[in-house]
Design a protein around this motif. Sequence first.
Motif, PDB file in Angstrom:
ATOM      1  N   ARG A  18     -10.285   3.745  -1.766  1.00  0.00           N
ATOM      2  CA  ARG A  18      -9.772   2.656  -1.008  1.00  0.00           C
ATOM      3  C   ARG A  18     -10.311   2.750   0.323  1.00  0.00           C
ATOM      4  NH1 ARG A  18      -6.171  -0.643  -3.178  1.00  0.00           N
ATOM      5  NH2 ARG A  18      -5.496  -0.219  -5.327  1.00  0.00           N
ATOM      6  N   CYS A  19     -10.371   1.666   0.827  1.00  0.00           N
ATOM      7  CA  CYS A  19     -10.587   1.726   2.344  1.00  0.00           C
ATOM      8  C   CYS A  19      -9.625   2.405   3.168  1.00  0.00           C
ATOM      9  CB  CYS A  19     -10.976   0.357   2.935  1.00  0.00           C
ATOM     10  SG  CYS A  19     -11.111   0.014   4.938  1.00  0.00           S
ATOM     11  N   ASN A  20      -9.577   3.101   4.136  1.00  0.00           N
ATOM     12  CA  ASN A  20      -8.463   3.713   4.793  1.00  0.00           C
ATOM     13  C   ASN A  20      -7.816   2.783   6.104  1.00  0.00           C
ATOM     14  OD1 ASN A  20     -10.163   4.120   6.783  1.00  0.00           O
ATOM     15  ND2 ASN A  20      -9.608   6.444   7.252  1.00  0.00           N
ATOM     16  N   ARG A  21      -8.536   1.829   6.233  1.00  0.00           N
ATOM     17  CA  ARG A  21      -8.107   0.648   7.261  1.00  0.00           C
ATOM     18  C   ARG A  21      -7.367  -0.429   6.376  1.00  0.00           C
ATOM     19  NH1 ARG A  21     -11.306  -2.584  11.376  1.00  0.00           N
ATOM     20  NH2 ARG A  21      -9.565  -2.914  13.048  1.00  0.00           N
ATOM     21  N   CYS A  22      -8.172  -1.291   5.529  1.00  0.00           N
ATOM     22  CA  CYS A  22      -7.395  -2.303   4.935  1.00  0.00           C
ATOM     23  C   CYS A  22      -6.853  -2.185   3.608  1.00  0.00           C
ATOM     24  CB  CYS A  22      -8.543  -3.233   4.910  1.00  0.00           C
ATOM     25  SG  CYS A  22      -9.886  -3.039   3.735  1.00  0.00           S
ATOM     26  N   ASP A  23      -7.034  -0.917   2.976  1.00  0.00           N
ATOM     27  CA  ASP A  23      -6.771  -0.343   1.760  1.00  0.00           C
ATOM     28  C   ASP A  23      -7.306  -1.308   0.373  1.00  0.00           C
ATOM     29  OD1 ASP A  23      -5.103   1.666   0.598  1.00  0.00           O
ATOM     30  OD2 ASP A  23      -3.240   0.055  -0.087  1.00  0.00           O
ATOM     31  N   GLN A  24      -8.592  -2.123   0.637  1.00  0.00           N
ATOM     32  CA  GLN A  24      -9.076  -2.646  -0.382  1.00  0.00           C
ATOM     33  C   GLN A  24      -9.871  -1.474  -1.183  1.00  0.00           C
ATOM     34  OE1 GLN A  24      -9.834  -5.524  -1.132  1.00  0.00           O
ATOM     35  NE2 GLN A  24      -9.721  -6.856   0.554  1.00  0.00           N
ATOM     36  N   PRO A  35     -15.683   9.299  10.666  1.00  0.00           N
ATOM     37  CA  PRO A  35     -15.151  10.413  11.200  1.00  0.00           C
ATOM     38  C   PRO A  35     -13.494  10.534  10.647  1.00  0.00           C
ATOM     39  CG  PRO A  35     -16.255   9.818  12.935  1.00  0.00           C
ATOM     40  CD  PRO A  35     -16.253   8.782  11.993  1.00  0.00           C
ATOM     41  N   THR A  36     -12.897   9.289  10.340  1.00  0.00           N
ATOM     42  CA  THR A  36     -11.632   9.341   9.944  1.00  0.00           C
ATOM     43  C   THR A  36     -11.294   9.083   8.641  1.00  0.00           C
ATOM     44  OG1 THR A  36     -11.430   7.069  10.551  1.00  0.00           O
ATOM     45  CG2 THR A  36     -10.870   8.520  12.250  1.00  0.00           C
ATOM     46  N   GLY A  37     -12.375   9.079   7.780  1.00  0.00           N
ATOM     47  CA  GLY A  37     -12.318   8.770   6.415  1.00  0.00           C
ATOM     48  C   GLY A  37     -13.216   7.722   5.973  1.00  0.00           C
ATOM     49  N   TYR A  38     -13.273   7.103   4.589  1.00  0.00           N
ATOM     50  CA  TYR A  38     -14.067   5.998   4.078  1.00  0.00           C
ATOM     51  C   TYR A  38     -13.471   4.564   4.505  1.00  0.00           C
ATOM     52  CZ  TYR A  38     -16.475   9.358   1.181  1.00  0.00           C
ATOM     53  OH  TYR A  38     -17.337  10.492   0.882  1.00  0.00           O
ATOM     54  N   ARG A  39     -14.292   3.880   4.926  1.00  0.00           N
ATOM     55  CA  ARG A  39     -13.989   2.569   5.281  1.00  0.00           C
ATOM     56  C   ARG A  39     -15.000   1.583   4.460  1.00  0.00           C
ATOM     57  NH1 ARG A  39     -11.778   2.274  11.355  1.00  0.00           N
ATOM     58  NH2 ARG A  39     -10.169   3.636  10.834  1.00  0.00           N
ATOM     59  N   CYS A  40     -14.410   0.317   4.361  1.00  0.00           N
ATOM     60  CA  CYS A  40     -15.411  -0.717   3.629  1.00  0.00           C
ATOM     61  C   CYS A  40     -16.181  -1.443   4.819  1.00  0.00           C
ATOM     62  CB  CYS A  40     -14.525  -1.815   3.122  1.00  0.00           C
ATOM     63  SG  CYS A  40     -13.436  -2.933   4.440  1.00  0.00           S
ATOM     64  N   LYS A  41     -17.535  -1.918   4.464  1.00  0.00           N
ATOM     65  CA  LYS A  41     -18.306  -2.476   5.439  1.00  0.00           C
ATOM     66  C   LYS A  41     -17.865  -3.483   6.187  1.00  0.00           C
ATOM     67  CE  LYS A  41     -22.120  -1.005   2.657  1.00  0.00           C
ATOM     68  NZ  LYS A  41     -23.371  -1.400   1.737  1.00  0.00           N
ATOM     69  N   ASN A  42     -16.743  -4.241   5.733  1.00  0.00           N
ATOM     70  CA  ASN A  42     -16.196  -5.054   6.638  1.00  0.00           C
ATOM     71  C   ASN A  42     -15.380  -4.476   8.036  1.00  0.00           C
ATOM     72  OD1 ASN A  42     -17.343  -7.227   5.171  1.00  0.00           O
ATOM     73  ND2 ASN A  42     -15.359  -7.428   3.985  1.00  0.00           N
ATOM     74  N   CYS A  43     -14.672  -3.582   7.663  1.00  0.00           N
ATOM     75  CA  CYS A  43     -13.794  -3.013   8.463  1.00  0.00           C
ATOM     76  C   CYS A  43     -14.755  -2.121   9.629  1.00  0.00           C
ATOM     77  CB  CYS A  43     -12.643  -1.753   7.875  1.00  0.00           C
ATOM     78  SG  CYS A  43     -11.507  -2.580   7.096  1.00  0.00           S
ATOM     79  N   VAL A  44     -15.738  -1.633   9.046  1.00  0.00           N
ATOM     80  CA  VAL A  44     -16.887  -0.863  10.049  1.00  0.00           C
ATOM     81  C   VAL A  44     -17.449  -1.893  11.050  1.00  0.00           C
ATOM     82  CG1 VAL A  44     -19.081   0.061   9.988  1.00  0.00           C
ATOM     83  CG2 VAL A  44     -17.236   0.825   8.260  1.00  0.00           C
ATOM     84  N   LYS A  45     -17.755  -3.252  10.494  1.00  0.00           N
ATOM     85  CA  LYS A  45     -18.320  -4.085  11.312  1.00  0.00           C
ATOM     86  C   LYS A  45     -17.467  -4.605  12.235  1.00  0.00           C
ATOM     87  CE  LYS A  45     -21.745  -6.116   7.766  1.00  0.00           C
ATOM     88  NZ  LYS A  45     -22.188  -7.159   7.108  1.00  0.00           N
ATOM     89  N   SER A  46     -16.176  -5.085  11.845  1.00  0.00           N
ATOM     90  CA  SER A  46     -15.276  -5.402  13.014  1.00  0.00           C
ATOM     91  C   SER A  46     -15.111  -4.389  13.880  1.00  0.00           C
ATOM     92  CB  SER A  46     -13.793  -5.622  12.362  1.00  0.00           C
ATOM     93  OG  SER A  46     -13.329  -4.659  11.692  1.00  0.00           O
ATOM     94  N   GLN A  47     -14.875  -3.007  13.609  1.00  0.00           N
ATOM     95  CA  GLN A  47     -14.861  -2.108  14.652  1.00  0.00           C
ATOM     96  C   GLN A  47     -15.927  -1.702  15.636  1.00  0.00           C
ATOM     97  OE1 GLN A  47     -12.004  -0.454  15.005  1.00  0.00           O
ATOM     98  NE2 GLN A  47     -12.705   0.427  16.614  1.00  0.00           N
ATOM     99  N   GLN A  48     -17.277  -2.186  14.968  1.00  0.00           N
ATOM    100  CA  GLN A  48     -18.492  -2.017  15.828  1.00  0.00           C
ATOM    101  C   GLN A  48     -18.398  -3.201  16.770  1.00  0.00           C
ATOM    102  OE1 GLN A  48     -20.496   0.491  15.130  1.00  0.00           O
ATOM    103  NE2 GLN A  48     -21.914  -0.216  16.977  1.00  0.00           N
ATOM    104  N   LYS A  49     -17.832  -4.340  16.288  1.00  0.00           N
ATOM    105  CA  LYS A  49     -17.694  -5.526  17.444  1.00  0.00           C
ATOM    106  C   LYS A  49     -16.872  -4.975  18.432  1.00  0.00           C
ATOM    107  CE  LYS A  49     -18.963  -9.181  14.268  1.00  0.00           C
ATOM    108  NZ  LYS A  49     -18.136 -10.356  13.389  1.00  0.00           N
ATOM    109  N   VAL A  50     -15.642  -4.217  18.409  1.00  0.00           N
ATOM    110  CA  VAL A  50     -15.015  -4.021  19.353  1.00  0.00           C
ATOM    111  C   VAL A  50     -15.630  -3.003  20.276  1.00  0.00           C
ATOM    112  CG1 VAL A  50     -12.700  -2.666  20.006  1.00  0.00           C
ATOM    113  CG2 VAL A  50     -12.759  -4.411  18.248  1.00  0.00           C
ATOM    114  N   PHE A  51     -16.157  -1.964  19.476  1.00  0.00           N
ATOM    115  CA  PHE A  51     -16.964  -0.952  20.423  1.00  0.00           C
ATOM    116  C   PHE A  51     -17.990  -1.704  21.258  1.00  0.00           C
ATOM    117  CE2 PHE A  51     -20.458   1.955  20.774  1.00  0.00           C
ATOM    118  CZ  PHE A  51     -19.993   3.016  21.473  1.00  0.00           C
ATOM    119  N   GLU A  52     -19.011  -2.523  20.610  1.00  0.00           N
ATOM    120  CA  GLU A  52     -19.852  -3.018  21.605  1.00  0.00           C
ATOM    121  C   GLU A  52     -19.488  -3.785  22.711  1.00  0.00           C
ATOM    122  OE1 GLU A  52     -23.202  -2.958  21.029  1.00  0.00           O
ATOM    123  OE2 GLU A  52     -23.055  -1.552  19.611  1.00  0.00           O
TER     124      GLU A  52
END
Length: 171
Positions: A18-24, A35-52
């Motif tokens: 399961r995604c460790n952020r949205c639990d999907q 670094p914090t575990g497995y995430r789904c691609k949608n959560c990674v994309k949303s976090q990337q936007k915040v970082f950018e």
Amino acid sequence: METKTTCYIHPQRETTLRCNRCDQPICTECAVLTPTGYRCKNCVKSQQKVFEKNFNNANSSDYILAPLVTVILTGLGSLLSMFLGFYIILLAPAAGWFISEIVRRMVKNRRSRLLYRLVGASFILGSLPLPLFFLLFFGLGGLSALIWPVVYAVLVTVAGYSRFSGIVLRV
């Protein structure tokens, strides 16, 4: 009765991950290791936007001053490279590091990808005039004198750009 979970993108694949952020539920193909575990691609994309969004904080004056200072300091080093010969192999990376630190402090650690690229191009532009001068005035006979300025150009650019942009090589 046992319910089987399937990947939310690939419903034909069973999974316990399961995604460790949205639990999907996600399959191994959809999982992205962070670094914090497995995430789904949608959560990674949303976090990337915040970082950018937080990453691009350079001022408009930084885009002018940083390349200008880099070109001037690198050009001065290029002039010195003509007299240093073999020692340029040791001194050019230090010069690149030193110039990057000056520029980084001048822009107060503000950053953006465009700023990194402009400073990297400025390292190249600042170190080119001396080799071009040799080619224009001495022709092909000046090729032997061109070796150390070219070595300087390569080493100062690589060291300076990697230091300024924060690239870290780990073995």
